[in-house]
Design a protein around this motif. Structure first.
Motif, PDB file in Angstrom:
ATOM      1  N   LEU A 155       0.844  -1.192   0.000  1.00  0.00           N
ATOM      2  CA  LEU A 155       0.000   0.000   0.000  1.00  0.00           C
ATOM      3  C   LEU A 155       0.883   1.248   0.000  1.00  0.00           C
ATOM      4  O   LEU A 155       1.910   1.290   0.690  1.00  0.00           O
ATOM      5  CB  LEU A 155      -0.897   0.017   1.237  1.00  0.00           C
ATOM      6  N   PRO A 156       0.534   2.280  -0.766  1.00  0.00           N
ATOM      7  CA  PRO A 156       1.317   3.514  -0.750  1.00  0.00           C
ATOM      8  C   PRO A 156       1.318   4.145   0.640  1.00  0.00           C
ATOM      9  O   PRO A 156       0.362   3.994   1.408  1.00  0.00           O
ATOM     10  CB  PRO A 156       0.591   4.418  -1.761  1.00  0.00           C
ATOM     11  N   SER A 157       2.377   4.869   0.971  1.00  0.00           N
ATOM     12  CA  SER A 157       2.466   5.538   2.271  1.00  0.00           C
ATOM     13  C   SER A 157       1.320   6.515   2.473  1.00  0.00           C
ATOM     14  O   SER A 157       0.860   6.744   3.588  1.00  0.00           O
ATOM     15  CB  SER A 157       3.802   6.273   2.391  1.00  0.00           C
ATOM     16  N   SER A 158       0.849   7.094   1.364  1.00  0.00           N
ATOM     17  CA  SER A 158      -0.223   8.090   1.447  1.00  0.00           C
ATOM     18  C   SER A 158      -1.615   7.488   1.407  1.00  0.00           C
ATOM     19  O   SER A 158      -2.608   8.204   1.492  1.00  0.00           O
ATOM     20  CB  SER A 158      -0.083   9.089   0.293  1.00  0.00           C
ATOM     21  N   ALA A 159      -1.705   6.166   1.257  1.00  0.00           N
ATOM     22  CA  ALA A 159      -3.015   5.524   1.106  1.00  0.00           C
ATOM     23  C   ALA A 159      -3.837   5.665   2.376  1.00  0.00           C
ATOM     24  O   ALA A 159      -3.307   5.680   3.496  1.00  0.00           O
ATOM     25  CB  ALA A 159      -2.846   4.055   0.752  1.00  0.00           C
ATOM     26  N   ARG A 160      -5.145   5.782   2.190  1.00  0.00           N
ATOM     27  CA  ARG A 160      -6.082   5.849   3.304  1.00  0.00           C
ATOM     28  C   ARG A 160      -7.029   4.659   3.228  1.00  0.00           C
ATOM     29  O   ARG A 160      -7.322   4.149   2.142  1.00  0.00           O
ATOM     30  CB  ARG A 160      -6.876   7.155   3.264  1.00  0.00           C
ATOM     31  N   VAL A 161      -7.529   4.245   4.379  1.00  0.00           N
ATOM     32  CA  VAL A 161      -8.385   3.074   4.416  1.00  0.00           C
ATOM     33  C   VAL A 161      -9.623   3.271   3.542  1.00  0.00           C
ATOM     34  O   VAL A 161     -10.116   2.327   2.916  1.00  0.00           O
ATOM     35  CB  VAL A 161      -8.775   2.729   5.872  1.00  0.00           C
ATOM     36  N   ARG A 162     -10.133   4.512   3.464  1.00  0.00           N
ATOM     37  CA  ARG A 162     -11.337   4.741   2.651  1.00  0.00           C
ATOM     38  C   ARG A 162     -11.073   4.468   1.168  1.00  0.00           C
ATOM     39  O   ARG A 162     -11.986   4.069   0.436  1.00  0.00           O
ATOM     40  CB  ARG A 162     -11.855   6.168   2.853  1.00  0.00           C
ATOM     41  N   GLU A 163      -9.828   4.703   0.712  1.00  0.00           N
ATOM     42  CA  GLU A 163      -9.503   4.438  -0.691  1.00  0.00           C
ATOM     43  C   GLU A 163      -9.535   2.948  -0.980  1.00  0.00           C
ATOM     44  O   GLU A 163     -10.042   2.518  -2.021  1.00  0.00           O
ATOM     45  CB  GLU A 163      -8.119   5.011  -1.020  1.00  0.00           C
ATOM     46  N   LEU A 164      -8.995   2.153  -0.053  1.00  0.00           N
ATOM     47  CA  LEU A 164      -9.034   0.711  -0.243  1.00  0.00           C
ATOM     48  C   LEU A 164     -10.466   0.199  -0.162  1.00  0.00           C
ATOM     49  O   LEU A 164     -10.881  -0.653  -0.956  1.00  0.00           O
ATOM     50  CB  LEU A 164      -8.168   0.016   0.813  1.00  0.00           C
ATOM     51  N   LYS A 165     -11.242   0.739   0.773  1.00  0.00           N
ATOM     52  CA  LYS A 165     -12.634   0.309   0.886  1.00  0.00           C
ATOM     53  C   LYS A 165     -13.407   0.623  -0.386  1.00  0.00           C
ATOM     54  O   LYS A 165     -14.247  -0.167  -0.824  1.00  0.00           O
ATOM     55  CB  LYS A 165     -13.298   0.984   2.094  1.00  0.00           C
ATOM     56  N   ARG A 166     -13.124   1.792  -0.990  1.00  0.00           N
ATOM     57  CA  ARG A 166     -13.807   2.133  -2.234  1.00  0.00           C
ATOM     58  C   ARG A 166     -13.453   1.139  -3.327  1.00  0.00           C
ATOM     59  O   ARG A 166     -14.332   0.689  -4.082  1.00  0.00           O
ATOM     60  CB  ARG A 166     -13.420   3.543  -2.680  1.00  0.00           C
ATOM     61  N   ALA A 167     -12.166   0.780  -3.417  1.00  0.00           N
ATOM     62  CA  ALA A 167     -11.745  -0.177  -4.433  1.00  0.00           C
ATOM     63  C   ALA A 167     -12.397  -1.534  -4.211  1.00  0.00           C
ATOM     64  O   ALA A 167     -12.855  -2.185  -5.154  1.00  0.00           O
ATOM     65  CB  ALA A 167     -10.225  -0.311  -4.416  1.00  0.00           C
ATOM     66  N   LEU A 168     -12.472  -1.974  -2.950  1.00  0.00           N
ATOM     67  CA  LEU A 168     -13.114  -3.251  -2.644  1.00  0.00           C
ATOM     68  C   LEU A 168     -14.583  -3.235  -3.030  1.00  0.00           C
ATOM     69  O   LEU A 168     -15.131  -4.218  -3.539  1.00  0.00           O
ATOM     70  CB  LEU A 168     -12.958  -3.561  -1.151  1.00  0.00           C
ATOM     71  N   GLN A 169     -15.238  -2.102  -2.783  1.00  0.00           N
ATOM     72  CA  GLN A 169     -16.648  -1.963  -3.152  1.00  0.00           C
ATOM     73  C   GLN A 169     -16.809  -2.044  -4.658  1.00  0.00           C
ATOM     74  O   GLN A 169     -17.699  -2.749  -5.174  1.00  0.00           O
ATOM     75  CB  GLN A 169     -17.174  -0.613  -2.643  1.00  0.00           C
ATOM     76  N   GLU A 170     -15.951  -1.336  -5.396  1.00  0.00           N
ATOM     77  CA  GLU A 170     -16.036  -1.330  -6.861  1.00  0.00           C
ATOM     78  C   GLU A 170     -15.822  -2.727  -7.438  1.00  0.00           C
ATOM     79  O   GLU A 170     -16.426  -3.093  -8.452  1.00  0.00           O
ATOM     80  CB  GLU A 170     -14.998  -0.365  -7.441  1.00  0.00           C
ATOM     81  N   LEU A 171     -14.963  -3.513  -6.786  1.00  0.00           N
ATOM     82  CA  LEU A 171     -14.611  -4.831  -7.296  1.00  0.00           C
ATOM     83  C   LEU A 171     -15.528  -5.929  -6.792  1.00  0.00           C
ATOM     84  O   LEU A 171     -15.372  -7.089  -7.175  1.00  0.00           O
ATOM     85  CB  LEU A 171     -13.163  -5.160  -6.903  1.00  0.00           C
ATOM     86  N   GLY A 172     -16.488  -5.592  -5.937  1.00  0.00           N
ATOM     87  CA  GLY A 172     -17.370  -6.616  -5.391  1.00  0.00           C
ATOM     88  C   GLY A 172     -16.634  -7.570  -4.470  1.00  0.00           C
ATOM     89  O   GLY A 172     -16.921  -8.767  -4.457  1.00  0.00           O
ATOM     90  N   ALA A 173     -15.647  -7.050  -3.713  1.00  0.00           N
ATOM     91  CA  ALA A 173     -14.838  -7.889  -2.831  1.00  0.00           C
ATOM     92  C   ALA A 173     -14.876  -7.356  -1.398  1.00  0.00           C
ATOM     93  O   ALA A 173     -13.864  -7.390  -0.689  1.00  0.00           O
ATOM     94  CB  ALA A 173     -13.401  -7.953  -3.341  1.00  0.00           C
ATOM     95  N   VAL A 174     -16.022  -6.859  -0.960  1.00  0.00           N
ATOM     96  CA  VAL A 174     -16.138  -6.269   0.377  1.00  0.00           C
ATOM     97  C   VAL A 174     -16.000  -7.358   1.443  1.00  0.00           C
ATOM     98  O   VAL A 174     -16.726  -8.351   1.405  1.00  0.00           O
ATOM     99  CB  VAL A 174     -17.488  -5.547   0.549  1.00  0.00           C
ATOM    100  N   PRO A 175     -15.058  -7.203   2.377  1.00  0.00           N
ATOM    101  CA  PRO A 175     -14.867  -8.225   3.415  1.00  0.00           C
ATOM    102  C   PRO A 175     -15.829  -8.034   4.580  1.00  0.00           C
ATOM    103  O   PRO A 175     -16.483  -7.000   4.719  1.00  0.00           O
ATOM    104  CB  PRO A 175     -13.421  -7.967   3.863  1.00  0.00           C
ATOM    105  N   LEU A 176     -15.895  -9.033   5.446  1.00  0.00           N
ATOM    106  CA  LEU A 176     -16.663  -8.898   6.678  1.00  0.00           C
ATOM    107  C   LEU A 176     -16.001  -7.895   7.609  1.00  0.00           C
ATOM    108  O   LEU A 176     -16.665  -7.158   8.327  1.00  0.00           O
ATOM    109  CB  LEU A 176     -16.767 -10.255   7.386  1.00  0.00           C
ATOM    110  N   ARG A 177     -14.664  -7.872   7.598  1.00  0.00           N
ATOM    111  CA  ARG A 177     -13.923  -6.941   8.441  1.00  0.00           C
ATOM    112  C   ARG A 177     -12.595  -6.637   7.778  1.00  0.00           C
ATOM    113  O   ARG A 177     -12.031  -7.488   7.074  1.00  0.00           O
ATOM    114  CB  ARG A 177     -13.689  -7.534   9.837  1.00  0.00           C
ATOM    115  N   LEU A 178     -12.092  -5.431   7.967  1.00  0.00           N
ATOM    116  CA  LEU A 178     -10.817  -5.015   7.403  1.00  0.00           C
ATOM    117  C   LEU A 178      -9.904  -4.549   8.527  1.00  0.00           C
ATOM    118  O   LEU A 178     -10.282  -3.689   9.324  1.00  0.00           O
ATOM    119  CB  LEU A 178     -11.035  -3.894   6.385  1.00  0.00           C
ATOM    120  N   THR A 179      -8.717  -5.144   8.608  1.00  0.00           N
ATOM    121  CA  THR A 179      -7.719  -4.728   9.588  1.00  0.00           C
ATOM    122  C   THR A 179      -6.668  -3.889   8.867  1.00  0.00           C
ATOM    123  O   THR A 179      -5.933  -4.400   8.016  1.00  0.00           O
ATOM    124  CB  THR A 179      -7.047  -5.948  10.256  1.00  0.00           C
TER     125      THR A 179
END
Length: 374
Positions: free
Chosen positions: A305-329
């Motif tokens: 993950l880039p140093s500047s990455a934020r959790v919301r950016e990863l969550k958005r990508a997961l949503q777009e890809l249909g890969a939303v987890p039960l929980r994200l650490t």
């Protein structure tokens, strides 16, 4: 784009995806494989949408949640029409009604049209609602000028339409629109079409609007013999519709599957029916560190993950890809995140969809996590 030589739907999909990647025609998320492509010029293409007569007379419009239709969703809201958006992968229902706050500005409406906005500014529409959909927008991987359409292969758009027919929300004359890049308009052999496939009446691209004049009948409801037990298990609203149609005396026999143990209508156990001790175990199943059954827990590691990455950016990508987890650490200092899924099959599917994902300038490394044995 030239006529494709693929002799199967998947062959056509692969050629479209490969072409869009090799010619740099795609926007985030990339690569476009295994999804409805978010193409460059999608926002411009959507500007043709309000000029359709079908748009001007529609009061309620259903638009799919994929990224290339973001501007189409905004234009529906800006025109003060009712916007319905299907829930991702139909996990929590059929669709939601987007409800912008009173006095919403254009900027707020644009936020409402994003995947995050759909979650924050919506209310679910129940099966018992007397909603009537006047116009439908679906995503496509490929479409022909005759109106034949190929999706990404999971059948959700076809199923959504069939479910809307079953609940009386649409009829044969309800227009269907798709918004695609010009390269996605190709010749498709009619022999590839099946009776559950949804056709389209209008194709919108950045350069033109095509009225297909398609006369092929659209699906008249859910074809239960093509619904698998797995689909029924994953989609609660589908179970409810099956129970309703069974009570109405319709044949709701499912797709034949070897050794299938799929419950009959009326016997499916909902969360409130599960004994408390078992429900507690299920509630903890997303955390492999708690020593739960390995068949109920699995993780995916996302690294680099880039140093500047934020959790919301990863969550958005997961949503777009249909890969939303039960929980994200989130483990930002280590440049990684751990995604927790219900079982190993869901984790494998998510890992496959995340391969090649970019955040910023980084290509993420994705691997299945280690499951803990009991």
């Amino acid at each position: 784009m030239e006529a494709l030589t693929g002799v199967s739907k998947q062959g056509i999909r692969e050629q479209i995806w490969d072409y869009m990647e090799s010619h740099d025609l795609a926007d985030f998320p990339r690569p476009v494989h295994h999804r409805i492509p978010n193409f460059k010029g999608a926002s411009h293409a959507a500007e043709h949408f309000p000029h359709l007569h079908a748009f001007s007379v529609a009061r309620t419009i259903k638009v799919n949640p994929d990224a290339p239709q973001r501007n189409a969703r905004f234009l529906v809201l800006e025109s003060k029409k009712t916007l319905l958006v299907p829930t991702p992968r139909l996990r929590t229902g059929l669709f939601n009604k987007i409800t912008p706050p009173p006095g919403a500005t254009k900027d707020i409406l644009r936020k409402c049209a994003t995947s995050q906005g759909v979650r924050n500014f919506s209310v679910p529409v129940s099966l018992d609602s007397s909603v009537l959909v006047d116009l439908i927008v679906v995503g496509s991987v490929a479409v022909s000028e005759k109106g034949w359409r190929i999706g990404k292969g999971e059948g959700y758009a076809d199923l959504e339409y069939a479910m809307m027919v079953s609940m009386g929300a649409v009829h044969e004359g309800t227009p269907v629109v798709t918004i695609v890049h010009d390269c996605q308009v190709v010749d498709i052999p009619e022999a590839l079409l099946e009776d559950h496939d949804l056709t389209v009446d209008y194709i919108i691209t950045p350069t033109r609007v095509i009225a297909t004049g398609c006369a092929r009948p659209k699906p008249t409801g859910i074809i239960w013999s093509k619904v698998s037990c797995e689909m029924l298990t994953k989609i609660p609203v589908l179970r409810s519709l099956r129970e309703r149609e069974k009570r109405a005396g319709k044949d709701v026999a499912l797709q034949a599957e070897p050794d299938s143990q799929c419950p009959a209508p009326g016997t499916i156990r909902r969360p409130q029916d599960i004994p408390q001790s078992r429900a507690g175990a299920l509630g903890r199943s997303h955390s492999p560190l708690q020593g739960v059954d390995t068949q109920l827990a699995a993780t995916v590691r996302v690294e680099n993950l880039p140093s500047s990455a934020r959790v919301r950016e990863l969550k958005r990508a997961l949503q777009e890809l249909g890969a939303v987890p039960l929980r994200l650490t989130w483990q930002g200092p280590q440049h990684r995140a751990i995604l927790h899924y219900a079982d190993s099959a869901a984790a494998r599917q998510a890992a496959s969809r995340l391969q090649g994902l970019h955040l910023g300038a980084n290509t993420l490394r994705v691997a299945l996590g280690q499951q803990r044995d009991t």
